[in-house]
Motif scaffolding. Structure first.
Motif, PDB file in Angstrom:
ATOM      1  N   LYS A  85       0.823  -1.207   0.000  1.00  0.00           N
ATOM      2  CA  LYS A  85       0.000   0.000   0.000  1.00  0.00           C
ATOM      3  C   LYS A  85       0.856   1.255   0.000  1.00  0.00           C
ATOM      4  CE  LYS A  85      -4.054  -2.025   2.234  1.00  0.00           C
ATOM      5  NZ  LYS A  85      -4.994  -1.956   3.380  1.00  0.00           N
ATOM      6  N   GLU A  86       2.081   1.133   0.500  1.00  0.00           N
ATOM      7  CA  GLU A  86       3.014   2.264   0.530  1.00  0.00           C
ATOM      8  C   GLU A  86       4.279   1.886  -0.232  1.00  0.00           C
ATOM      9  OE1 GLU A  86       2.419   5.222   1.648  1.00  0.00           O
ATOM     10  OE2 GLU A  86       0.457   4.776   2.520  1.00  0.00           O
ATOM     11  N   ILE A  87       4.995   2.891  -0.720  1.00  0.00           N
ATOM     12  CA  ILE A  87       6.229   2.637  -1.455  1.00  0.00           C
ATOM     13  C   ILE A  87       7.241   1.956  -0.530  1.00  0.00           C
ATOM     14  CG2 ILE A  87       7.148   4.947  -0.974  1.00  0.00           C
ATOM     15  CD1 ILE A  87       8.376   4.829  -3.836  1.00  0.00           C
ATOM     16  N   THR A  88       7.885   0.900  -1.040  1.00  0.00           N
ATOM     17  CA  THR A  88       8.766   0.062  -0.219  1.00  0.00           C
ATOM     18  C   THR A  88      10.023  -0.286  -1.003  1.00  0.00           C
ATOM     19  OG1 THR A  88       6.775  -0.932   0.735  1.00  0.00           O
ATOM     20  CG2 THR A  88       8.851  -2.026   1.195  1.00  0.00           C
ATOM     21  N   SER A  89      11.167  -0.401  -0.277  1.00  0.00           N
ATOM     22  CA  SER A  89      12.440  -0.757  -0.904  1.00  0.00           C
ATOM     23  C   SER A  89      12.915  -2.101  -0.360  1.00  0.00           C
ATOM     24  CB  SER A  89      13.487   0.325  -0.628  1.00  0.00           C
ATOM     25  OG  SER A  89      14.732  -0.046  -1.179  1.00  0.00           O
ATOM     26  N   TYR A  90      13.458  -2.948  -1.257  1.00  0.00           N
ATOM     27  CA  TYR A  90      13.968  -4.263  -0.893  1.00  0.00           C
ATOM     28  C   TYR A  90      15.418  -4.399  -1.344  1.00  0.00           C
ATOM     29  CZ  TYR A  90       9.200  -6.104  -0.175  1.00  0.00           C
ATOM     30  OH  TYR A  90       7.936  -6.341   0.266  1.00  0.00           O
ATOM     31  N   LYS A  91      16.189  -5.210  -0.607  1.00  0.00           N
ATOM     32  CA  LYS A  91      17.479  -5.706  -1.110  1.00  0.00           C
ATOM     33  C   LYS A  91      17.138  -6.912  -1.961  1.00  0.00           C
ATOM     34  CE  LYS A  91      22.084  -5.690  -0.939  1.00  0.00           C
ATOM     35  NZ  LYS A  91      22.410  -6.722  -1.898  1.00  0.00           N
ATOM     36  N   PHE A  92      17.530  -6.870  -3.229  1.00  0.00           N
ATOM     37  CA  PHE A  92      17.027  -7.869  -4.166  1.00  0.00           C
ATOM     38  C   PHE A  92      18.161  -8.400  -5.035  1.00  0.00           C
ATOM     39  CE2 PHE A  92      15.229  -8.728  -8.441  1.00  0.00           C
ATOM     40  CZ  PHE A  92      14.390  -9.775  -8.116  1.00  0.00           C
ATOM     41  N   ASP A  93      18.625  -9.609  -4.733  1.00  0.00           N
ATOM     42  CA  ASP A  93      19.580 -10.305  -5.594  1.00  0.00           C
ATOM     43  C   ASP A  93      20.771  -9.411  -5.960  1.00  0.00           C
ATOM     44  OD1 ASP A  93      20.527 -12.464  -7.002  1.00  0.00           O
ATOM     45  OD2 ASP A  93      19.518 -11.898  -8.858  1.00  0.00           O
ATOM     46  N   GLU A  94      21.465  -8.908  -4.940  1.00  0.00           N
ATOM     47  CA  GLU A  94      22.624  -8.026  -5.106  1.00  0.00           C
ATOM     48  C   GLU A  94      22.258  -6.661  -5.688  1.00  0.00           C
ATOM     49  OE1 GLU A  94      25.418  -8.933  -3.772  1.00  0.00           O
ATOM     50  OE2 GLU A  94      24.510 -10.877  -3.302  1.00  0.00           O
ATOM     51  N   ARG A  95      20.989  -6.416  -5.825  1.00  0.00           N
ATOM     52  CA  ARG A  95      20.521  -5.112  -6.292  1.00  0.00           C
ATOM     53  C   ARG A  95      19.440  -4.621  -5.339  1.00  0.00           C
ATOM     54  NH1 ARG A  95      22.110  -3.986 -11.708  1.00  0.00           N
ATOM     55  NH2 ARG A  95      23.170  -5.749 -12.673  1.00  0.00           N
ATOM     56  N   TYR A  96      18.809  -3.537  -5.734  1.00  0.00           N
ATOM     57  CA  TYR A  96      17.761  -2.968  -4.888  1.00  0.00           C
ATOM     58  C   TYR A  96      16.482  -2.803  -5.712  1.00  0.00           C
ATOM     59  CZ  TYR A  96      21.488  -2.062  -1.582  1.00  0.00           C
ATOM     60  OH  TYR A  96      22.534  -2.212  -0.710  1.00  0.00           O
ATOM     61  N   LEU A  97      15.359  -3.077  -5.068  1.00  0.00           N
ATOM     62  CA  LEU A  97      14.059  -3.037  -5.737  1.00  0.00           C
ATOM     63  C   LEU A  97      13.123  -2.109  -4.977  1.00  0.00           C
ATOM     64  CD1 LEU A  97      11.867  -4.181  -7.725  1.00  0.00           C
ATOM     65  CD2 LEU A  97      11.470  -5.979  -6.024  1.00  0.00           C
ATOM     66  N   VAL A  98      12.466  -1.219  -5.720  1.00  0.00           N
ATOM     67  CA  VAL A  98      11.427  -0.366  -5.140  1.00  0.00           C
ATOM     68  C   VAL A  98      10.077  -0.802  -5.694  1.00  0.00           C
ATOM     69  CG1 VAL A  98      10.366   1.921  -5.424  1.00  0.00           C
ATOM     70  CG2 VAL A  98      12.605   1.721  -4.418  1.00  0.00           C
ATOM     71  N   ILE A  99       9.111  -0.953  -4.799  1.00  0.00           N
ATOM     72  CA  ILE A  99       7.730  -1.249  -5.193  1.00  0.00           C
ATOM     73  C   ILE A  99       6.891  -0.032  -4.831  1.00  0.00           C
ATOM     74  CG2 ILE A  99       5.745  -2.764  -4.874  1.00  0.00           C
ATOM     75  CD1 ILE A  99       7.702  -4.937  -3.989  1.00  0.00           C
TER      76      ILE A  99
END
Length: 500
Positions: free
Chosen positions: A203-217
């Motif tokens: 529901k809110e913008i979120t950041s992940y550590k993703f497979d040696e990279r970074y992902l924003v949803i």
């Protein structure tokens, strides 16, 4: 050397040694002759380890940087940004000021490079430049939104714009079960698999550590719009950047909602248009000054001689007048705010010579009348039928009144509805009204063989009656007549009355 001069040099050396800027001095041959404490801390070398060594041990590109350094000496000094290598191999961006020192004869004694560590500045500049790229992407997406009204094209082009931002390796948007992607195919595939597995919808913008990279949803949500933006980057997202991505998501949500509303409105307009065109009655929409805004095809057929109708005043197009009709139901409707109705003549020679006009007010949210919807029904055929019926009734009335035989209309329960003058006189009454007060079931017939029950039984069975009857006159005398009558029935077969 005088004691004073020696003291000044010692003081200067102490100042340089304590300076925050890194200072490295070299002789005319390019050998290091001095390294202060700040330079030791910055590059990881101790002074005793590098004294006598060439300046090139600090160079990331020895030939290029030596040339740059020598040109600065020839100019008598210069300042420029460059990169120097630390002992551990790290490349450190610095702002270097080159200062050559010469003797009284102009001979070069040594040169000093005073260096300021600008790594934080470079990080900040890179951050600003990156944010500027994201801002440019926002601008480009907003320009796209104003032009593109196809949601699939909009989402794909938005991905294509965002992936051009430096550092973004993949961009995905999910909407209505369909994915739109741009960038490295493998990266996007991994994201889609991750989303499918984890159900990464927030529901809110979120950041992940993703497979040696970074992902924003980032959710793309507005009213009935539920979509998600996924951005992959090699570096961690900062708060400002996430705020800008949230802004982009909001812009896309607004555009999708706008497209959905436009589509819904268009569908309603098409439906309304089909309804308007399928209605056999005429439909005319007027402004409050009676200017025609819209007509359906029925009106165009009826008033084809005065086409185009839109833009004309209704009284001009529909009645060939130069002023409003009197009375005008639409003007009354504008004044009263209620539905008004009237039967008015149509345009002479048109298909609708007589019309029944229903005027309905259109109102704004405050209840003010903003226009009128006219439903126009062609009643020319009805008028003609009414005229023919009226003529027929007049002929019937003339025959009825002047006939030399008795004529009547009665109900099954014995009430007299009509009686012509001949019958009134024949039965000895003064007027039709006096005769109507008579109840035929009670006193209509005199002789036992001529009871009304027998008459009703036969006429109900056959639908008609022909035969002799005995009627009782006002004075009580009996008159024998030959009577013919028919039963008049409704659509369901129920008897309404008898005409005889």
């Amino acid at each position: 050397m005088s004691e004073r001069k020696l003291s000044e040099q010692m003081m200067l050396a102490a100042i340089v040694q304590c300076a925050k800027e890194a200072v490295i001095s070299v002789n005319p041959e390019g050998k290091i002759i001095y390294l202060n404490k700040a330079a030791e801390d910055l590059f990881g070398w101790k002074a005793e380890e590098v004294i006598g060594k060439p300046m090139s041990i600090f160079a990331s590109d020895a030939r290029k940087q030596k040339k740059q350094f020598m040109e600065a000496i020839k100019k008598g000094g210069a300042q420029f940004e460059t990169v120097r290598r630390a002992r551990d191999g790290r490349e450190i961006p610095v702002l270097m000021t080159v200062m050559p020192v010469k003797d009284e004869k102009g001979n070069l004694l040594f040169s000093s490079g005073i260096m300021v560590d600008i790594r934080e500045q470079k990080k900040y500049e890179a951050k600003v430049e990156h944010l500027n790229e994201v801002l440019r992407a926002i601008r480009d997406v907003n320009q796209l939104i104003t032009k593109e009204r196809n949601e699939e094209n909009l989402l794909q082009k938005a991905c294509d714009i965002l992936v051009k931002v430096k550092g973004y390796t993949g961009v995905c948007i999910l909407y209505k079960g369909k994915s739109y992607t741009a960038g490295e195919e493998k990266e996007c595939k991994k994201v889609l698999e991750f989303i499918k597995k984890e159900g990464a919808e927030k529901k809110e913008i979120t950041s992940y550590k993703f497979d040696e990279r970074y992902l924003v949803i980032s959710p793309i949500i507005k009213n009935d719009i539920h979509a998600f933006l996924y951005v992959i980057r090699s570096k961690e997202f900062n708060e400002e950047e996430m705020g800008l991505l949230k802004e982009i998501s909001g812009d896309i949500a607004f555009a999708l909602d706008s497209i959905a509303k436009e589509r819904e409105l268009k569908e309603k307009e098409i439906l309304l248009s089909h309804v308007f065109e399928s209605v056999q009655d005429g439909i005319s929409i007027l402004e409050t000054d009676l200017t025609i805004k819209y007509v359906n095809s029925t009106m165009e057929k009826w008033y084809e001689k005065n086409m185009p109708l839109v833009g004309q005043k209704c009284y001009e197009a529909y009645h060939n007048r130069n002023r409003p009709c009197d009375p005008c139901p639409s003007l009354r409707c504008i004044g009263s705010g209620r539905m008004e109705r009237n039967i008015v003549p149509g345009l002479p020679g048109s298909r609708a010579e007589w019309i029944e006009l229903f005027s309905y007010p259109m109102k704004d949210d405050s209840g003010n009348v903003t226009g009128v919807v006219e439903f126009v029904r062609d009643i020319t055929a009805r008028k003609e039928a009414e005229n023919k019926l009226r003529e027929s009734e007049m002929r019937f009335r003339s025959i009825f009144e002047n006939a030399t035989v008795g004529m009547y209309r009665t109900t099954p329960d014995g009430k007299i509805l009509m009686a012509n003058p001949f019958l009134v006189k024949l039965l000895g009454y003064e007027s039709e009204e006096e005769l109507k007060r008579r109840d035929l079931n009670e006193e209509g017939y005199y002789e036992p063989d001529y009871k009304r029950e027998k008459f009703i039984k036969e006429i109900e069975k056959k639908g008609y009656f022909v035969g002799e009857q005995a009627w009782k006159r006002k004075d009580g005398s009996t008159i024998f007549v030959r009577e013919s009558a028919v039963a008049v029935r409704d659509e369901d077969g129920k008897t309404l009355y008898y005409d005889g």
